[in-house]
Write a protein that holds these residues in place. Structure first.
Motif, short mmCIF file in Angstrom:
data_model
loop_
_atom_site.label_atom_id
_atom_site.label_comp_id
_atom_site.label_asym_id
_atom_site.label_seq_id
_atom_site.Cartn_x
_atom_site.Cartn_y
_atom_site.Cartn_z
N LEU A 187 16.28 -45.35 -73.68
CA LEU A 187 15.82 -44.76 -72.41
C LEU A 187 14.94 -45.69 -71.59
N GLY A 188 14.95 -46.97 -71.90
CA GLY A 188 14.09 -47.93 -71.19
C GLY A 188 14.60 -48.32 -69.81
N GLY A 189 15.83 -47.91 -69.47
CA GLY A 189 16.37 -48.22 -68.15
C GLY A 189 16.77 -49.67 -68.00
N GLY A 190 16.93 -50.10 -66.75
CA GLY A 190 17.39 -51.46 -66.45
C GLY A 190 18.45 -51.39 -65.37
N PRO A 191 19.16 -52.49 -65.14
CA PRO A 191 20.19 -52.45 -64.11
C PRO A 191 21.34 -51.54 -64.53
N SER A 192 21.97 -50.86 -63.57
CA SER A 192 23.09 -49.95 -63.87
C SER A 192 24.40 -50.73 -63.79
N PRO A 193 25.40 -50.36 -64.64
CA PRO A 193 26.71 -51.02 -64.48
C PRO A 193 27.37 -50.65 -63.15
N ASP A 194 26.92 -49.55 -62.52
CA ASP A 194 27.44 -49.19 -61.20
C ASP A 194 26.73 -50.07 -60.16
N PRO A 195 27.48 -50.99 -59.53
CA PRO A 195 26.83 -51.96 -58.65
C PRO A 195 26.12 -51.32 -57.45
N ALA A 196 26.49 -50.07 -57.10
CA ALA A 196 25.88 -49.44 -55.95
C ALA A 196 24.58 -48.71 -56.32
N SER A 197 24.33 -48.53 -57.62
CA SER A 197 23.22 -47.69 -58.07
C SER A 197 21.86 -48.39 -57.97
N PRO A 198 20.80 -47.61 -57.68
CA PRO A 198 19.46 -48.20 -57.79
C PRO A 198 19.18 -48.53 -59.27
N VAL A 199 18.17 -49.37 -59.51
CA VAL A 199 17.80 -49.71 -60.89
C VAL A 199 17.43 -48.43 -61.62
N VAL A 200 17.84 -48.33 -62.89
CA VAL A 200 17.62 -47.12 -63.66
C VAL A 200 16.22 -47.18 -64.29
N PRO A 201 15.36 -46.18 -64.03
CA PRO A 201 13.99 -46.25 -64.55
C PRO A 201 13.88 -45.91 -66.04
N ASN A 202 12.76 -46.30 -66.60
CA ASN A 202 12.40 -45.94 -67.98
C ASN A 202 12.03 -44.45 -67.98
N VAL A 203 12.76 -43.65 -68.74
CA VAL A 203 12.42 -42.21 -68.79
C VAL A 203 11.98 -41.78 -70.19
N SER A 204 11.63 -42.78 -71.02
CA SER A 204 11.02 -42.42 -72.30
C SER A 204 9.54 -42.11 -72.01
N VAL A 205 8.78 -41.79 -73.05
CA VAL A 205 7.37 -41.43 -72.82
C VAL A 205 6.53 -42.59 -72.28
N SER A 206 7.05 -43.83 -72.37
CA SER A 206 6.29 -44.94 -71.76
C SER A 206 6.57 -45.06 -70.27
N GLY A 207 7.51 -44.26 -69.75
CA GLY A 207 7.78 -44.24 -68.30
C GLY A 207 7.08 -43.05 -67.67
N ASN A 208 7.41 -42.76 -66.40
CA ASN A 208 6.76 -41.65 -65.69
C ASN A 208 6.82 -40.31 -66.43
N PRO A 209 7.97 -39.93 -67.03
CA PRO A 209 8.02 -38.61 -67.67
C PRO A 209 6.93 -38.41 -68.74
N GLY A 210 6.43 -39.50 -69.31
CA GLY A 210 5.36 -39.40 -70.29
C GLY A 210 4.07 -38.84 -69.69
N LYS A 211 3.95 -38.90 -68.35
CA LYS A 211 2.73 -38.41 -67.68
C LYS A 211 2.90 -36.99 -67.14
N TRP A 212 4.11 -36.46 -67.19
CA TRP A 212 4.36 -35.16 -66.57
C TRP A 212 4.15 -34.01 -67.55
N THR A 213 3.81 -32.84 -66.98
CA THR A 213 3.78 -31.62 -67.80
C THR A 213 5.22 -31.10 -67.88
N ALA A 214 5.44 -30.15 -68.79
CA ALA A 214 6.78 -29.57 -68.92
C ALA A 214 7.20 -28.93 -67.60
N ALA A 215 6.26 -28.25 -66.92
CA ALA A 215 6.59 -27.57 -65.67
C ALA A 215 6.98 -28.59 -64.59
N GLN A 216 6.27 -29.73 -64.56
CA GLN A 216 6.62 -30.78 -63.58
C GLN A 216 8.00 -31.35 -63.87
#
Ligand code: HEC
Ligand code: HEC
Length: 299
Positions: A219-248
């Motif tokens: 879940l660390g993200g990186g470049p997407s194989p889809d050339p049109a896509s924005p860079v894929v973010p880290n969504v493990s707990v070391s990325g932004n989702p680690g700072k969110w509450t369940a409701a957020q």
């Protein structure tokens, strides 16, 4: 001097020939794959008729609409002059469409095994995620699809530029045929844990949501194989989702807007499909992600 020029010419010509020949081989390799026919041992899935199941099927079909259009009658969902045109299929069993004459088992073959009715491997259709749908959810989804009113629609056929064919043949877009990565023996008699905000149920939503396909194994993200896509973010707990509450976290999938104020592009991050599920199901995903180790930040 003349001799030198002659030899340079021969070497350059030879190199050019090698490049042309190998690019042609790569493009053939890519094109030939969709003409291959594969057979799978299809396990029957019960197709329910009660209204609660049809309602569940409708909810699950939201994830299909990014690519198959709002009415599921198909559209061109990728069009880039340097790469080509990629349409999805019409799912309404309309006359002359890809799903004309589709029976329940044909939908199961496509969703669980990544093959069309004739046994040709489907391209880009995310069967590697849908293969994890439980018999009950898959049955509900197919039941719902089979109630769709046929909508006839014509759209351009699939077309790739020569360069894209070569790049695809060389594997630069990843494996475009989910058939190759599916564990076909496991794609049968699947049960899901009971719906609830639990880690176990979260693991189920995580697998059918295809999070790893784009966000990577950890879940660390990186470049997407889809050339049109924005860079894929880290969504493990070391990325932004680690700072969110369940409701957020639930709100991110419902609205596509993150607590940091980022509006996610639904074309590349398929939040609407997960966002259509019940709160408990999205929350389950949150709890499951918290059980996974933090990914190192992408470089
Ligand atoms: C990322 C885009 C994408 C998503 C999301 C997606 N599909 Fe597809 N689907 C495709 C493409 C592209 C094809 C055509 C592939 C081909 O012809 O090689 C396809 C083909 C199919 C087919 C086979 C039809 C045929 O040509 O015989 C079925 C059935 C299908 N999709 C059902 C679904 C369902 C149901 C969902 C949601 C649960 C879904 N798809 C979600 C892209 C997608
Ligand atoms: C088809 C590829 C794809 C799939 C599948 C996918 N994502 Fe994403 N995701 C992305 C991309 C690309 C972005 C960045 C979108 C943007 O910048 O608009 C993103 C963004 C996110 C964000 C926002 C992160 C931030 O820091 O703002 C979260 C959270 C997220 N994804 C979670 C998930 C989860 C959980 C799953 C599985 C249910 C999933 N994604 C499946 C491609 C994908």
């Amino acid at each position: 001097m003349r001799k030198l020029l002659k030899w340079t010419g021969i070497i350059l010509g030879g190199l050019l020939l090698v490049v042309l020949l190998s690019s042609w081989i790569l493009s053939r390799k890519f094109l030939k794959e969709s003409e291959k026919t594969y057979q799978v041992d299809l396990a029957p899935v019960a197709i329910p008729t009660d209204s609660a199941s049809l309602e569940r099927g409708l909810v699950l079909s939201v994830s299909c609409r990014t690519c198959h259009d709002a009415d599921l009658a198909g559209k061109v969902f990728f069009d880039d002059p340097t790469i080509g045109v990629l349409p999805s299929s019409n799912l309404t069993r309309a006359k002359g469409s890809e799903t004309e004459g589709y029976a329940a088992g044909d939908y199961v073959r496509a969703l669980r095994h990544g093959l069309n009715k004739a046994g040709h491997p489907l391209m880009v259709m995310p069967s590697e995620s849908y293969t994890h749908l439980s018999d009950q959810d898959l049955g509900s989804l197919v039941a719902f699809l089979m109630t769709l009113k046929p909508v006839e629609r014509t759209f351009p056929k699939r077309k790739f530029t020569y360069m894209a064919q070569v790049m695809a043949g060389a594997g630069l877009f990843g494996d475009l045929y989910p058939y190759h990565v599916i564990d076909h023996d496991k794609a049968r008699n699947i049960t899901a844990p009971p719906i609830g905000p639990t880690e176990e149920y979260g693991a189920y939503i995580f697998s059918i949501g295809g999070c790893k396909t784009c966000h990577g194994e950890h879940l660390g993200g990186g470049p997407s194989p889809d050339p049109a896509s924005p860079v894929v973010p880290n969504v493990s707990v070391s990325g932004n989702p680690g700072k969110w509450t369940a409701a957020q976290f639930v709100q991110v999938f419902r609205t596509g807007t993150t607590p940091e104020g980022k509006q996610l592009d639904g074309k590349f991050m398929p939040f609407p499909g997960i966002g259509a599920l019940q709160d408990a199901e999205i929350e389950a995903l949150y709890h499951y992600i918290r059980t996974l180790p933090p990914a190192p930040q992408p470089k």
